[in-house]
Write an enzyme that holds these catalytic residues in place. Structure first.
Site, PDB file in Angstrom:
ATOM      1  N   LYS A 116      13.787   1.323  -3.778  1.00  0.00           N
ATOM      2  CA  LYS A 116      13.471  -0.118  -3.871  1.00  0.00           C
ATOM      3  C   LYS A 116      12.157  -0.328  -4.610  1.00  0.00           C
ATOM      4  CE  LYS A 116      11.276  -2.186  -0.416  1.00  0.00           C
ATOM      5  NZ  LYS A 116      10.008  -2.866  -0.682  1.00  0.00           N
ATOM      6  N   ASN A 117      11.118   0.369  -4.221  1.00  0.00           N
ATOM      7  CA  ASN A 117       9.795   0.100  -4.778  1.00  0.00           C
ATOM      8  C   ASN A 117       9.689   0.525  -6.235  1.00  0.00           C
ATOM      9  OD1 ASN A 117       9.068  -1.092  -2.441  1.00  0.00           O
ATOM     10  ND2 ASN A 117       8.041   0.708  -1.598  1.00  0.00           N
ATOM     11  N   CYS A 167       5.907  -7.952   3.154  1.00  0.00           N
ATOM     12  CA  CYS A 167       5.788  -7.751   4.607  1.00  0.00           C
ATOM     13  C   CYS A 167       4.431  -8.207   5.143  1.00  0.00           C
ATOM     14  CB  CYS A 167       5.977  -6.276   4.939  1.00  0.00           C
ATOM     15  SG  CYS A 167       7.670  -5.717   4.695  1.00  0.00           S
ATOM     16  N   ARG A 225      -3.354  -8.107   2.280  1.00  0.00           N
ATOM     17  CA  ARG A 225      -2.792  -7.713   0.979  1.00  0.00           C
ATOM     18  C   ARG A 225      -3.360  -8.528  -0.185  1.00  0.00           C
ATOM     19  NH1 ARG A 225       3.502  -6.267   1.771  1.00  0.00           N
ATOM     20  NH2 ARG A 225       2.996  -4.666   0.229  1.00  0.00           N
ATOM     21  N   ASP A 250       4.900   3.746   4.991  1.00  0.00           N
ATOM     22  CA  ASP A 250       6.225   3.126   5.153  1.00  0.00           C
ATOM     23  C   ASP A 250       7.142   3.916   6.085  1.00  0.00           C
ATOM     24  OD1 ASP A 250       6.416   1.960   1.684  1.00  0.00           O
ATOM     25  OD2 ASP A 250       5.347   1.210   3.436  1.00  0.00           O
ATOM     26  N   ARG A 274      16.122  -6.159   3.234  1.00  0.00           N
ATOM     27  CA  ARG A 274      15.286  -6.143   2.036  1.00  0.00           C
ATOM     28  C   ARG A 274      15.122  -4.735   1.463  1.00  0.00           C
ATOM     29  NH1 ARG A 274       9.838  -7.674   3.159  1.00  0.00           N
ATOM     30  NH2 ARG A 274       9.696  -7.076   0.955  1.00  0.00           N
TER      31      ARG A 274
HETATM   32  C1  EPZ Z   1       3.366  -0.779  -2.206  1.00  0.00           C
HETATM   33  O1  EPZ Z   1       2.751  -2.004  -1.775  1.00  0.00           O
HETATM   34  C2  EPZ Z   1       4.762  -0.792  -1.584  1.00  0.00           C
HETATM   35  N1  EPZ Z   1       5.469  -1.967  -2.050  1.00  0.00           N
HETATM   36  C3  EPZ Z   1       4.629  -0.841  -0.062  1.00  0.00           C
HETATM   37  O2  EPZ Z   1       5.932  -0.726   0.502  1.00  0.00           O
HETATM   38  C4  EPZ Z   1       3.828   0.349   0.414  1.00  0.00           C
HETATM   39  O3  EPZ Z   1       3.602   0.228   1.782  1.00  0.00           O
HETATM   40  C5  EPZ Z   1       2.466   0.390  -0.307  1.00  0.00           C
HETATM   41  O4  EPZ Z   1       2.637   0.368  -1.728  1.00  0.00           O
HETATM   42  C6  EPZ Z   1       1.674   1.626   0.047  1.00  0.00           C
HETATM   43  O5  EPZ Z   1       2.384   2.776  -0.210  1.00  0.00           O
HETATM   44  C7  EPZ Z   1       5.975  -1.974  -3.299  1.00  0.00           C
HETATM   45  O6  EPZ Z   1       5.862  -1.059  -4.077  1.00  0.00           O
HETATM   46  C8  EPZ Z   1       6.710  -3.207  -3.706  1.00  0.00           C
HETATM   47  P1  EPZ Z   1      -1.104  -1.207  -2.097  1.00  0.00           P
HETATM   48  P2  EPZ Z   1       1.399  -2.509  -2.435  1.00  0.00           P
HETATM   49  O7  EPZ Z   1      -1.570  -2.147  -3.148  1.00  0.00           O
HETATM   50  O8  EPZ Z   1       1.381  -2.159  -3.859  1.00  0.00           O
HETATM   51  C9  EPZ Z   1      -5.175  -2.979  -0.423  1.00  0.00           C
HETATM   52  C10 EPZ Z   1       7.750  -1.268   1.890  1.00  0.00           C
HETATM   53  O9  EPZ Z   1       7.910  -1.243   3.118  1.00  0.00           O
HETATM   54  N2  EPZ Z   1      -5.345  -3.716  -1.696  1.00  0.00           N
HETATM   55  O10 EPZ Z   1      -1.095   0.240  -2.401  1.00  0.00           O
HETATM   56  O11 EPZ Z   1       1.223  -3.912  -2.057  1.00  0.00           O
HETATM   57  C11 EPZ Z   1      -4.037  -3.560   0.422  1.00  0.00           C
HETATM   58  O12 EPZ Z   1      -4.424  -4.685   1.119  1.00  0.00           O
HETATM   59  C12 EPZ Z   1       6.436  -1.806   1.295  1.00  0.00           C
HETATM   60  O13 EPZ Z   1       8.590  -0.877   1.072  1.00  0.00           O
HETATM   61  C13 EPZ Z   1      -6.507  -4.423  -1.897  1.00  0.00           C
HETATM   62  O14 EPZ Z   1      -7.393  -4.460  -1.042  1.00  0.00           O
HETATM   63  O15 EPZ Z   1       0.354  -1.627  -1.618  1.00  0.00           O
HETATM   64  C14 EPZ Z   1      -3.671  -2.404   1.306  1.00  0.00           C
HETATM   65  O16 EPZ Z   1      -4.493  -2.382   2.431  1.00  0.00           O
HETATM   66  C15 EPZ Z   1       5.522  -2.339   2.325  1.00  0.00           C
HETATM   67  N3  EPZ Z   1      -6.635  -5.114  -3.066  1.00  0.00           N
HETATM   68  C16 EPZ Z   1      -3.946  -1.207   0.413  1.00  0.00           C
HETATM   69  O17 EPZ Z   1      -4.747  -1.657  -0.678  1.00  0.00           O
HETATM   70  C17 EPZ Z   1      -5.664  -5.110  -4.041  1.00  0.00           C
HETATM   71  O18 EPZ Z   1      -5.835  -5.768  -5.076  1.00  0.00           O
HETATM   72  C18 EPZ Z   1      -2.675  -0.564  -0.136  1.00  0.00           C
HETATM   73  O19 EPZ Z   1      -1.934  -1.522  -0.767  1.00  0.00           O
HETATM   74  C19 EPZ Z   1      -4.496  -4.367  -3.823  1.00  0.00           C
HETATM   75  C20 EPZ Z   1      -4.350  -3.673  -2.635  1.00  0.00           C
END
Ligand code: EPZ
Length: 486
Positions: free
Chosen positions: A71-72, A165, A170, A362, A459
């Protein structure tokens, strides 16, 4: 010849080969009359009486499960088709509400999206807007990723804040600072992020260090830099397999990217990229969820396609707990958690979630459900998202003994071989992976578990109950909504 997997630094782990570029743009589905194409926007389908999953627990699982595309990975690669002129044909795309929503995001920009089963064909020659439909963007995190390709290819983008989610605040600050480092002016106005190339033409290569190896920010900035003038160096980037898959797709489309999978990306921008044919990698989180389903029900199943290197942390932990894991072929694994001759002796363990190659966040909720059936106490620490414990209160309704303090949970499993049974009850899924942890607990429970809020689970898991039924689980969907299941 099948080989029994040993704890890490085994030489068995290898990653899939780079796909050979195929530049020939595919044909759209000439044989399919328009009326047959499935509506992209699920909101058009009126919600029926509450859809639920009903699980009669206690069945052993056996047999083989086919793992769908990631998915991702699909979400970021669908966004990346906007970098390319012409048509891209993506195969092995999971048929999920999230990928259909992403198709709506692209269509709202003027792209043409056709999908038939797990094949998505995207033509971007008709792009007529740089402002995607906010409703669709507001439903999924991946919807926001389009900001990178849009400002890079068209010099401007106006994108609403993303959904996804409810597992933390985020923010998108890293995306914004990264785009600014590539010569964009970025402002938050009326709840939308507005970005445009400062030079009025396009982005310019630069250096940017991410404060945190965010998956989405890495992917979005990699897409943007692929069309920026000159070289870009992105450091402290995410190393997830989905990031590597996106880089492979972009390179297939003519991009010049070095270092995918490492902590630093070197990207030489190109004036234009072309569409291409590409197959999405298997979904490691779906695979990990099924491995934990076999472990929690003390069963033996095989699964493919999956590459062990994608799940090295989980495999190490399950081996340490006493499961047997065999790599049958390059991408086929067998997991057995059938109790040994001395009875059920799976041991609990501690985890701390981290960005890849650390333990995947995840799989945290599903692992928590499993640990409650193991001997001893286990500690689960969530370090990626600040609010990813809200599945615990639902798990407790099924009898699991879990104490939470901030982002750390203490799971009380079995003592002296005796543990508190999991028993069926009514629970509600409030997000995707938390929902899957309820399914796993329901599979191991005594009696009937009724799970509502399953649109969250839909989803991210394709044909879930069918796959579980094939493995012998007693599960069914109540009041299924039409057209959502293939
Ligand atoms: C991706 O989300 C995945 N989603 C998530 O999967 C997954 O949990 C996550 O990566 C971590 O592996 C998709 O790819 C669509 P991050 P993403 O940016 O990109 C902080 C699922 O269940 N952050 O790596 O949103 C953020 O708040 C989903 O399939 C900032 O602070 O995750 C978090 O605490 C859920 N500022 C951390 O980084 C930013 O600008 C990791 O988030 C961006 C992120």
């Amino acid at each position: 010849m099948a080989s029994r997997l040993k704890p890490p630094n085994s030489r068995y782990f290898f990653s899939p080969p780079l796909q050979k570029p195929t530049n020939k743009p595919p044909h759209l589905f000439p044989h399919l009359p328009k009326s047959l194409s499935i509506p992209h926007n699920d909101t058009k389908i009126p919600p029926g009486p509450t859809e639920k999953l009903i699980i009669n627990g206690g069945s052993k699982l056996s047999g083989h499960v086919n793992i769908s595309g990631s998915k991702n990975s699909a979400l970021s690669i669908l966004a990346a088709t906007l970098c390319c002129s012409g048509t891209s044909k993506l195969t092995n795309v999971p048929y999920l509400s999230d990928t259909r929503t992403m198709a709506s995001v692209l269509e709202s920009l003027g792209a043409e999206v056709e999908f038939c089963g797990n094949e998505f064909v995207v033509s971007t020659d008709g792009i007529s807007s740089v402002e995607p439909d906010s409703d669709s963007v507001g439903k999924i995190r991946g919807g926001f990723f389009v900001i990178g390709p849009l400002v890079a290819r068209f010099g401007e983008a106006i994108v609403g804040l993303p959904g996804g989610c409810d597992i933390g605040s985020r923010p998108v600050d890293i995306y914004i600072r990264g785009l600014r480092a590539l010569g964009a002016i970025v402002e938050l106005r009326d709840g939308k992020v507005q970005a445009y190339a400062a030079n009025g033409k396009g982005l310019v290569g630069g250096r940017f260090q991410l404060d945190f190896p965010s998956v989405g920010a890495t992917e979005t900035l990699m897409m943007a830099a692929s069309l920026a003038k000159g070289q870009t160096v992105l450091s402290n980037v995410a190393q997830e397999p989905e990031v590597i898959d996106l880089a492979h797709f972009l390179m297939n489309c003519g991009a010049s990217i070095r270092g995918a999978g490492s902590k630093e990306l070197h990207i030489n921008g190109k004036d234009r990229l072309h569409g291409s044919c590409y197959s999405i990698i298997p979904d490691r989180i779906e695979a990990g969820s099924f491995m934990l389903a076999a472990a929690i029900t003390r069963s033996c199943i095989s699964l493919s396609p999956i590459f062990p290197s994608y799940l090295s942390c989980l495999i190490e932990k399950l081996l340490g707990a006493g499961c047997k894991i065999v790599q049958c072929t390059r991408d086929n694994l067998e997991l057995s958690a059938i109790p040994g001759i001395f009875g059920d002796d799976l041991q609990g363990f501690d985890i701390k979630t981290r960005p890849f190659p650390g333990f995947p966040t995840d799989l945290q909720p599903q692992t928590m459900a499993f640990l409650s059936t193991c001997n001893g106490k286990s500690i689960v620490e969530e370090s990626v998202f600040e609010n990813r414990m809200n599945h615990v209160k639902e798990l407790r309704k099924l009898g699991l003994r879990i104490q939470v303090c901030g982002s750390t949970a203490l799971i009380s499993g079995k003592e002296r071989g005796r543990g508190s049974p999991i028993y069926g009850s009514r629970v509600a899924a409030t997000n995707l992976r938390g929902g899957m942890s309820l399914v796993l607990a329901g599979l191991a429970a005594e009696g009937i578990t009724e799970i509502s809020g399953i649109s969250h689970i839909d989803r991210g898991y394709e044909n879930l109950e069918k796959k579980l039924q094939i493995l012998g689980a007693n599960v069914k969907r109540l009041n299924p909504r039409p057209n959502l299941v293939q």
